[in-house]
Structures are given as structure tokens and as C-alpha cells.
Design a protein around this motif. Structure first.
Motif, PDB file in Angstrom:
ATOM      1  N   LYS A   3      37.583 -53.741 119.744  1.00 34.58           N
ATOM      2  CA  LYS A   3      37.601 -53.817 118.274  1.00 34.58           C
ATOM      3  C   LYS A   3      38.361 -52.643 117.655  1.00 34.58           C
ATOM      4  O   LYS A   3      38.545 -52.603 116.450  1.00 34.58           O
ATOM      5  N   LYS A   4      38.814 -51.723 118.504  1.00 29.68           N
ATOM      6  CA  LYS A   4      39.435 -50.495 118.020  1.00 29.68           C
ATOM      7  C   LYS A   4      40.928 -50.499 118.337  1.00 29.68           C
ATOM      8  O   LYS A   4      41.400 -51.301 119.147  1.00 29.68           O
ATOM      9  N   ALA A  38      42.520 -45.876 121.327  1.00 33.04           N
ATOM     10  CA  ALA A  38      41.217 -45.232 121.123  1.00 33.04           C
ATOM     11  C   ALA A  38      40.344 -45.284 122.376  1.00 33.04           C
ATOM     12  O   ALA A  38      39.221 -44.797 122.363  1.00 33.04           O
TER      13      ALA A  38
END
Length: 225
Positions: free
Chosen positions: A112-113, A117
Motif C-alpha cells: 500500500k506504500k 518504502a
């Protein structure tokens, strides 16, 4: 915010069952599906259009079962797409598959990042960047193609592209038809917590285990599976 109207296309009403629609529903081998219909909303909905449903099942079986993209890699693609198009249905269903193929909940959450990240492997990062680039530009650069073809042969690249495209398509269709998750599942949210508070567990695709049809998620009437 206006509440969305649900079920623009319904589960196929029992009185409308035909041999063709039963064939669609029984395709994946669910127990009693020919007589009483599939327990899966997506199959019940597509059974409204048997010609589409039959073609979809054959295509879907390739993408789900005989796809040359390795199993873990495939779930990275699908979950990244599900997050980007906000397909709750595909997210819920594929979290359990990803866990079954060796991904951790932390890795799934990292999808989701932004790709930088998380400390992804070289291949994982290429897979994710490819999804993002395709969805942003409708193409892959020569650089991204070269990164992927360090690991994937010609057939795998074809399956890679078609897998991403398929899950964008089905996510859009589910969303626009306003099809919800099945009533019996304990929904896995974007936060990777279930509605009941249980930790998501492994789930199985058709034929992977004998009782796969009972292990598509948590059944609240039966307790934790």
C-alpha cells in the motif's frame, strides 16, 4: 457522502437457472454448485451471462492456475492492483493466497506504500514498479522491461502483463456492478485486520486442498478455520 446502491447486477435468481448458467457455477468444482449455485458472489453474478461466464472461467483458470508467473509474484501483482483501484473484493480474497505462498502480513501491508518504502528484492521491486508504470502510462519503458526480463522469459512477460490487465478489469467490473463480499466471510480490511478481529490466515485456490471450498475465508458460523 451518498451511500452506494448495491447489487446493480444481482446474484442469478434460482428461477433463472439454466444448464448453461449451472455450467458456469459448477466450473470450479464447488460441492453442490450445479444444483444450488456457487457460494461465490463473483461466479453467481457472472452466471447472469453464461456466454461471458464460460469464457471468463476458462480465462480465469489460466490466470489463477496455469499462469507462468510464479505464485508469490502473482499475488504481489494482484494485491498491488487491488490497492491501487481500491478493490475490496480482490484484496480480501488474495491476502489469504499471498500468505499461503510465503508473503508476510508486513510485506502485504507494504504494497500500500510507495515501492521505495520497503526493502523489496530486485525482482519484487521490478514487479511493483511495472504495475505502477503500466497503470500510470499505459505502457512499460524499455528500462522497466529490461529489469523484468532479467527474471522472466517471453511467456512469463505475456502472463505478467495480462495478469495486471485482468485484475484491473475485474476490479472495475466488481466496483461498477456494486458487488459486495459474501455474507459468510470475515472481511479482511485494508488494515489487514478482519471484521471479527482475527488475524488473516491462509486461504486456498480450487483444488489446492481437498476442502478448499470451505477455506476461502473465515466463516463466522463455524469459528476460525
Amino acid at each position: 457522502m451518498t451511500e452506494k446502491t448495491m447489487w446493480r447486477v444481482p446474484r442469478l435468481p434460482r428461477e433463472e437457472y439454466t444448464d448453461d448458467s449451472r455450467e458456469v457455477q459448477a466450473f470450479w468444482g464447488e460441492p453442490d454448485a450445479w444444483e444450488n449455485g456457487s457460494a461465490t458472489n463473483s461466479i453467481q453474478v457472472i452466471a447472469n451471462h453464461p456466454d461471458l461466464g464460460k469464457a471468463y472461467n476458462v480465462w480465469g483458470k489460466h490466470l489463477l492456475m496455469t499462469n507462468t508467473v510464479p505464485l508469490r509474484d502473482r499475488e504481489i501483482l494482484i494485491l498491488r492492483v487491488a490497492w491501487k483501484i481500491k478493490s475490496e473484493y480482490e484484496w480480501h480474497n488474495h491476502v489469504g493466497y499471498a500468505l499461503n505462498y510465503g508473503m508476510t502480513l508486513d510485506e502485504i501491508a507494504a504494497l500500500k506504500k510507495p515501492a521505495d518504502a520497503w526493502a523489496w528484492s530486485e525482482l519484487d521491486r521490478a514487479l511493483i514498479d511495472g504495475v505502477d508504470e503500466l497503470m500510470a502510462t499505459n505502457d512499460l519503458s524499455d528500462e522497466t522491461w529490461a529489469r523484468l526480463t532479467k527474471f522472466y522469459d517471453r511467456r512469463q512477460m505475456m502472463d505478467y502483463l495480462h495478469t495486471i490487465g485482468h485484475y484491473v478489469m475485474i476490479g472495475w467490473a466488481i466496483s461498477a456492478m456494486r458487488m459486495p463480499l459474501e455474507d459468510y466471510v470475515d472481511q479482511i480490511g485494508w488494515d489487514l485486520k478482519t471484521a471479527s478481529g482475527k488475524t488473516p490466515g491462509k486461504t486456498f485456490k480450487p483444488g489446492e486442498v481437498e476442502d478448499w471450498a470451505d477455506k476461502r475465508g473465515y466463516d463466522l458460523s463455524k469459528g476460525e478455520q
